[in-house]
Each structure stands twice: as C-alpha cells, then as structure tokens.
Scaffold this active site. Structure first.
Site, PDB file in Angstrom:
ATOM      1  N   SER A 155       0.859  -1.185   0.000  1.00 55.62           N
ATOM      2  CA  SER A 155       0.000   0.000   0.000  1.00 55.62           C
ATOM      3  C   SER A 155       0.891   1.229   0.000  1.00 55.62           C
ATOM      4  O   SER A 155       2.069   1.151   0.342  1.00 55.62           O
ATOM      5  CB  SER A 155      -0.879   0.007   1.253  1.00 55.62           C
ATOM      6  OG  SER A 155      -1.511   1.264   1.439  1.00 55.62           O
ATOM      7  N   TYR A 168      -3.150  -0.882  10.128  1.00 60.20           N
ATOM      8  CA  TYR A 168      -2.949  -1.198   8.711  1.00 60.20           C
ATOM      9  C   TYR A 168      -1.510  -0.905   8.291  1.00 60.20           C
ATOM     10  O   TYR A 168      -0.856  -1.727   7.635  1.00 60.20           O
ATOM     11  CB  TYR A 168      -3.934  -0.382   7.874  1.00 60.20           C
ATOM     12  CG  TYR A 168      -3.938  -0.718   6.405  1.00 60.20           C
ATOM     13  CD1 TYR A 168      -4.469  -1.923   5.940  1.00 60.20           C
ATOM     14  CD2 TYR A 168      -3.431   0.185   5.463  1.00 60.20           C
ATOM     15  CE1 TYR A 168      -4.488  -2.218   4.586  1.00 60.20           C
ATOM     16  CE2 TYR A 168      -3.454  -0.105   4.117  1.00 60.20           C
ATOM     17  CZ  TYR A 168      -3.979  -1.303   3.680  1.00 60.20           C
ATOM     18  OH  TYR A 168      -3.996  -1.596   2.336  1.00 60.20           O
TER      19      TYR A 168
END
Length: 302
Positions: A155, A168
C-alpha cells in the site's frame, strides 16, 4: 509508466499457473478474471468458497479448465497446506512449478492508537502480514522450480504513516520488509519479487463504506477505556469518524492501473521491485514523506 508485459506472447503464457489470494472481492476478484483473460491458469483462493460466497460463485461460473477456485483462508496453516497440495495435483505439469503467487488477501481498519485494541492490531497483521508470509513460504519451492514471481500487495501506507491508520500501516510496512529481504534471497534462484503499492482505490474496491465506518466507530468507542473517552471527548472522536466517512467516495473508480502493474510484475522479463499505482497527489506526498526530513514533512501534512 510504460508496461512491458506485452512482450510475452500467448505461447509463453500457455501452461503458466498463478495463485492469487483474496479473490472474493476487490483487486483479487478482478485480477483472477484479468489473468484468466491473458491466458494463465488461475488458482483463485477465496475465503468464503465453502460458505457459497458470491465472489467464488462468479469465478466458478467461468466453467473453464484454467479457472480453479479453491478454499483458502491465509490465516489457516491447514488450508494453505491443502491449497498447495491441490495446486500440485492440478497443474498441467508440476515439474514446471508455479509461475507466480500474488498475495492480495488483506483487511483494513482505522482508529487512533488509544482507541485500538491489541486484538485488532493482531487480527489485521494476521491476515496482511503473517498470511502473506505463510502463503509465500508454502509455495516457494514451486516458485523456485519455475524461476517465477512473487508479487505482494502492500500500500502507499506501507511507506508512510497516517493518522488513524496504525494497525494497517504496521502490517503493510512488514510486507515491504519481508518482500525486500525475500527479493535479495531469491536473486540467486532467478525468482523476481515485486511489491505493489496502490494508492486510494476505496470507491473501486468498496473496502470502506459508510456502514463499515459506522460499525467500526461503535466498536472503537464502546471498547475504549473510560479515561481515554474522557480525555479525548466525544466531539474529537466524532470529528475523526466524519473524516473517515468522507473518504468513502474517494479515490480511483477503476482498478485497471493495479491490474496492469500486477500483470507487468508477472509477465515482464525485468519487473520493477516496486509499482506505485496511485493518484499524482499521493505519489508526490509519498516522495516528500520518504525523502524529506521528518520535521519538514510533518509540518506539511500534520
């Protein structure tokens, strides 16, 4: 970014098998269809296949010898082991090995550090990080045999942090470290390892909806210690939840940039170690936050 994967003809793709995790929805579901269209044998791992999940059903409706839908919970040692045995038994030529694995399965959540439970941190990393490592280790002997590819979905938050995203970010930072170390080790085996760092694809994937924000917000507030609630206050909490709701309709509307980059990582003779399919503003922010002194980038963004 110019794509190189067109240099591989259908003849070179023929017979090559790819394992993709997290094919129930989002990137994984779209990728299974995309790579099947390009001519690959696709082993599409779905968490909800055994529960008649909609995503698994749609892939099974291809009724194709090259689309093989398998039950796969990346958190389960047993299911990962069974998936590998199934792949060995269902490849056209097991001696050729497995051409690629795409570790796509992932979960996301949000919440400030003091509102986030240790269990939540563990749950997110169990899928995003340990799941990636578990699956990769299980298929590496097959990948090495093929001199193939490992493609890990990270990401933009794998290289820069943000407010409310620590569970995350931690998991995806770990994916980056694992992928880098693996890339160095696999060089001598002829195996290429690539990281995909998508930007904001919330609208395209539906990974964050108003319902998800609402249920997560309730959980965060209800489980927070009373002194944390008192110190931060309800107004502060609601402000941040409002920000999360505002993100639900943001980002790319099409997953094509991610599909193209993954396909390039799988098919190019010289794939990049990192791909960054993201909007220009996020790419600029990533460069500034990873190259400028922290004091300056903090001033710019926080």
């Amino acid at each position: 970014m110019s794509k190189q994967y067109s240099i591989l003809s259908n003849k070179k793709v023929k017979g090559k098998a790819v394992l993709i995790t997290g094919c129930d929805t989002g990137f994984g579901h779209a990728l299974a269809k995309h790579l099947h269209k390009l001519g690959f044998i696709v082993f599409a791992g779905c968490l909800l296949k055994d529960k008649d999940g909609e995503g698994a059903k749609k892939l099974e409706e291809f009724h194709s010898d090259r689309m093989k839908v398998i039950q796969l919970d990346v958190c389960s040692e047993e299911q990962v082991k069974q998936a590998v045995e199934y792949i060995k038994d269902n490849m056209e030529d097991s001696e050729r090995g497995l051409w690629a694995v795409v570790n796509n399965a992932g979960v996301s959540t949000f919440g400030e550090v003091e509102f986030t439970s240790i269990d939540t941190y563990k749950e997110v990393s169990e899928v995003n990080l340990w799941g990636t490592i578990r699956v990769t280790k299980a298929v590496l002997p097959l990948i090495r045999r093929a001199k193939g590819r490992v493609v890990n979905l990270a990401s933009m938050y794998a290289r820069m942090g943000n407010v409310m995203r620590s569970p995350y970010c931690i998991s995806k930072y770990g994916v980056e470290a694992f992928s880098d170390c693996l890339r160095y080790e696999m060089k001598g085996w002829g195996v290429k390892v690539s990281i995909i760092e998508p930007g904001n694809f919330i609208v395209a994937t539906g990974i964050l909806t108003r319902d998800i924000v609402a249920s997560t917000a309730n959980k965060l507030w209800n489980e927070a210690p009373s002194n944390v609630k008192e110190d931060y206050g309800k107004a502060h909490f609601e402000h941040h939840m409002g920000l999360m709701r505002s993100y639900c309709n943001s980002g790319h509307k099409d997953v094509a940039p991610v599909m193209d980059d993954i396909a390039d990582a799988i098919m190019s003779k010289r794939p990049y170690s990192r791909y960054t399919p993201m909007e220009p503003r996020w790419w600029i922010r990533l460069q500034l936050m990873t190259h400028l002194p922290g004091a300056i980038s903090d001033l710019l963004y926080f």
